[in-house]
Motif scaffolding. Structure first.
Motif, PDB file in Angstrom:
ATOM      1  N   GLN A 228      55.404  73.922 110.865  1.00 57.19           N
ATOM      2  CA  GLN A 228      56.691  73.592 110.241  1.00 57.19           C
ATOM      3  C   GLN A 228      56.445  72.362 110.470  1.00 57.19           C
ATOM      4  O   GLN A 228      55.786  71.909 112.107  1.00 57.19           O
ATOM      5  CB  GLN A 228      57.677  73.629 110.242  1.00 57.19           C
ATOM      6  CG  GLN A 228      58.499  75.305 109.512  1.00 57.19           C
ATOM      7  CD  GLN A 228      59.441  75.182 109.646  1.00 57.19           C
ATOM      8  OE1 GLN A 228      59.700  76.132 110.210  1.00 57.19           O
ATOM      9  NE2 GLN A 228      60.567  74.778 109.044  1.00 57.19           N
ATOM     10  N   GLU A 290      55.894  72.485 104.372  1.00 54.53           N
ATOM     11  CA  GLU A 290      57.058  71.656 104.064  1.00 54.53           C
ATOM     12  C   GLU A 290      57.245  72.754 102.721  1.00 54.53           C
ATOM     13  O   GLU A 290      56.826  73.575 102.159  1.00 54.53           O
ATOM     14  CB  GLU A 290      57.246  70.534 103.319  1.00 54.53           C
ATOM     15  CG  GLU A 290      56.734  68.952 104.748  1.00 54.53           C
ATOM     16  CD  GLU A 290      56.921  67.929 104.392  1.00 54.53           C
ATOM     17  OE1 GLU A 290      57.912  67.382 103.565  1.00 54.53           O
ATOM     18  OE2 GLU A 290      55.609  67.104 104.738  1.00 54.53           O
ATOM     19  N   MET A 352      64.957  80.105 109.792  1.00 50.66           N
ATOM     20  CA  MET A 352      63.748  79.015 108.643  1.00 50.66           C
ATOM     21  C   MET A 352      64.030  79.709 107.569  1.00 50.66           C
ATOM     22  O   MET A 352      64.327  81.066 106.857  1.00 50.66           O
ATOM     23  CB  MET A 352      62.499  80.488 109.901  1.00 50.66           C
ATOM     24  CG  MET A 352      61.329  79.887 108.400  1.00 50.66           C
ATOM     25  SD  MET A 352      59.540  80.752 109.854  1.00 50.66           S
ATOM     26  CE  MET A 352      59.888  79.589 111.140  1.00 50.66           C
ATOM     27  N   ILE A 356      59.486  78.726 103.618  1.00 52.70           N
ATOM     28  CA  ILE A 356      58.188  78.829 104.320  1.00 52.70           C
ATOM     29  C   ILE A 356      58.067  80.015 104.896  1.00 52.70           C
ATOM     30  O   ILE A 356      56.965  79.991 104.932  1.00 52.70           O
ATOM     31  CB  ILE A 356      59.454  78.164 105.492  1.00 52.70           C
ATOM     32  CG1 ILE A 356      59.235  76.876 105.079  1.00 52.70           C
ATOM     33  CG2 ILE A 356      57.861  77.710 106.110  1.00 52.70           C
ATOM     34  CD1 ILE A 356      58.209  76.042 105.130  1.00 52.70           C
TER      35      ILE A 356
END
Length: 473
Positions: A228, A290, A352, A356
């Motif tokens: 990330q 992203e 998170m 993702i």
């Protein structure tokens, strides 16, 4: 004197005791003397304790109680959680737990100022009374072992429990404390060499001398960093680079922003500081992950297979295709990726997003199809564990980091041994030995995994083609 109890033995005992616990050695007869009065002075009113006997046949056995030992005049103490156990028999791993009989829990332990640790009515395990001395390094304990009165021995008798004697090389009593997740353990949850400057230099030398498999005739292994925005991909390269340059560097652009600061595919060289000579691996950086943009599965396939040239600039509005200028149409093994390192910020594990995670899983599909090994670099561990802000040398002693490692392994679908905690250089101006060791241990494991991939490639290679490769420059 250090305790004798080993990490695997503690782990087995913790399964039976339950919860996160810390072992603290209270009493050891080879250190403190075999004396009932000394046992009570060191072990009374300490809460739950574990008594471990080590006999001269390398059999390890003992008992656990969750209640206090006291110097009462012959009083029994009730404890439904008490149990006897065996860990080794004649030197062989033989873990067995012997629970207390439900109707006999009122006789779990026997407290007497003249007795050492005593379990059960009768007594099932009575270590010693009074004061004893060793002879030729052996303590001939004067207690008794009348098994089966209070504890369910499941057919185990005195011979198969303690070799039929009470001659011991040592006896230890541990206090079992509740463990704060940030409170360092006595022994590491993952074994590493002792962290010294000498070990750091040995690891550094090993990595400087690393070479890919000679038979494959190429010079540099390629490691792909994926993560990330802000997780620390570029910072990890900078940290590795700093170690070999001899000062903290910032060659790769790093920091925080709304979108990825890395817009190019970069196959970074790590160079020896004094000579400038490149090492035999490259750390490859690319766009951060992203939710709405970032690297996609097809682009990842091109990267893994070696089609993407160094310094290629990604354009979200113009996808990479075989017609893109500079596209490597016939990549060789040296152009391909040999190991992938997912870079995950420990401080964001709890938040998170599922998008993702789903993206990571999709990117794993082509990696798995190609047999490319994967690791996770768990960064910013000092942000989630206060003791590590002062000393990252405690990384493998802190249960909180083990907890993060376990959770990330489940999230990403990799073995726990593939999740490697690291601390990048961010605010530091000077190199730190422990940060270096943590990073070098990570690089050592990554390069070992890359070699595993190359060995598999070598095993699958046609022998005639391999002969041709080895006779051609």
């Amino acid at each position: 004197m250090a305790s004798i109890l080993q990490r695997e033995e503690m782990d087995e005992l913790l399964k039976w005791i339950g919860g996160r616990r810390k072992f603290r050695l209270l009493y050891k007869i080879t250190r403190d003397g075999c004396s009932a009065s000394t046992f009570h002075s060191k072990c009374d009113n300490k809460g739950m304790t574990l008594t471990v006997l080590y006999n001269n046949n390398d059999t390890v056995y003992g008992g656990f109680t969750s209640q206090n030992w006291t110097s009462a005049g012959g009083a029994y103490v009730s404890d439904p959680k008490a149990f006897l156990f065996q860990l080794k028999f004649n030197g062989k791993w033989s873990p067995k737990q012997f629970s207390i009989k439900p109707e006999k829990h009122v006789h779990a332990i026997h407290c007497n100022s003249g007795y050492g640790p005593t379990f059960g009515a009768g007594h099932d395990l009575f270590a010693f009374s009074g004061t004893l001395n060793a002879s030729n390094g052996i303590f001939a304990l004067n207690g008794s072992c009348n098994l089966g009165n209070t504890y369910d021995m499941k057919g185990t008798d005195f011979n198969s429990f303690a070799n039929g004697n009470l001659q011991v090389k040592d006896l230890e009593v541990y206090q079992i404390d509740e463990c704060d997740m940030n409170d360092p353990l006595d022994v590491p949850w993952r074994k590493t060499p002792e962290w010294t400057t000498r070990v750091m230099e040995e690891l550094k030398e090993e990595i400087e001398n690393y070479r890919p498999l000679e038979q494959l005739k190429f010079r540099q292994t390629k490691i792909m960093l994926i993560g990330q925005i802000g997780a620390g991909k570029s910072s990890f390269f900078n940290t590795v680079n700093s170690i070999f340059r001899g000062y903290v560097t910032s060659q790769a652009c790093s920091g925080t922003a709304d979108h990825s600061l890395t817009t190019q595919f970069r196959a970074y060289q790590v160079r020896n500081g004094p000579s400038g000579k490149p090492l035999n691996f490259r750390l490859c950086d690319s766009r951060g992950l992203e939710e709405g943009q970032g690297i996609e599965t097809q682009e990842m396939c091109y990267l893994l297979d070696g089609h993407v040239p160094d310094k290629y600039v990604f354009n979200p509005s113009v996808p990479l295709t075989p017609d893109t200028p500079g596209f490597i149409k016939a990549p060789k093994l040296k152009d391909q990726i040999h190991c992938v390192a997912f870079v995950i910020d420990a401080s964001t594990v709890d938040v998170m997003s599922e998008k993702i995670l789903e993206k990571i899983r999709k990117l794993q599909t082509p990696m798995n199809q190609r047999g490319i090994p994967q690791v996770v670099l768990l960064t910013k561990i000092d942000k989630v564990c206060e003791p590590l802000q002062h000393d990252v040398g405690l990384t493998y002693f802190v249960p909180a980091i083990q907890e993060y490692v376990d959770r990330v392994a489940m999230m990403i679908g990799l073995p726990r041994s593939h999740v490697i905690p690291v601390k990048n250089y961010e605010s530091e101006r000077d190199l730190d030995t422990n940060v270096n060791i943590l990073t070098l241990l990570a690089m050592q494991q990554i390069l070992h995994f890359a070699d595993d991939f190359l060995y598999n490639y070598l095993d699958d290679l046609d022998p005639e083609l391999l002969d041709k490769m080895n006779t051609t420059d």
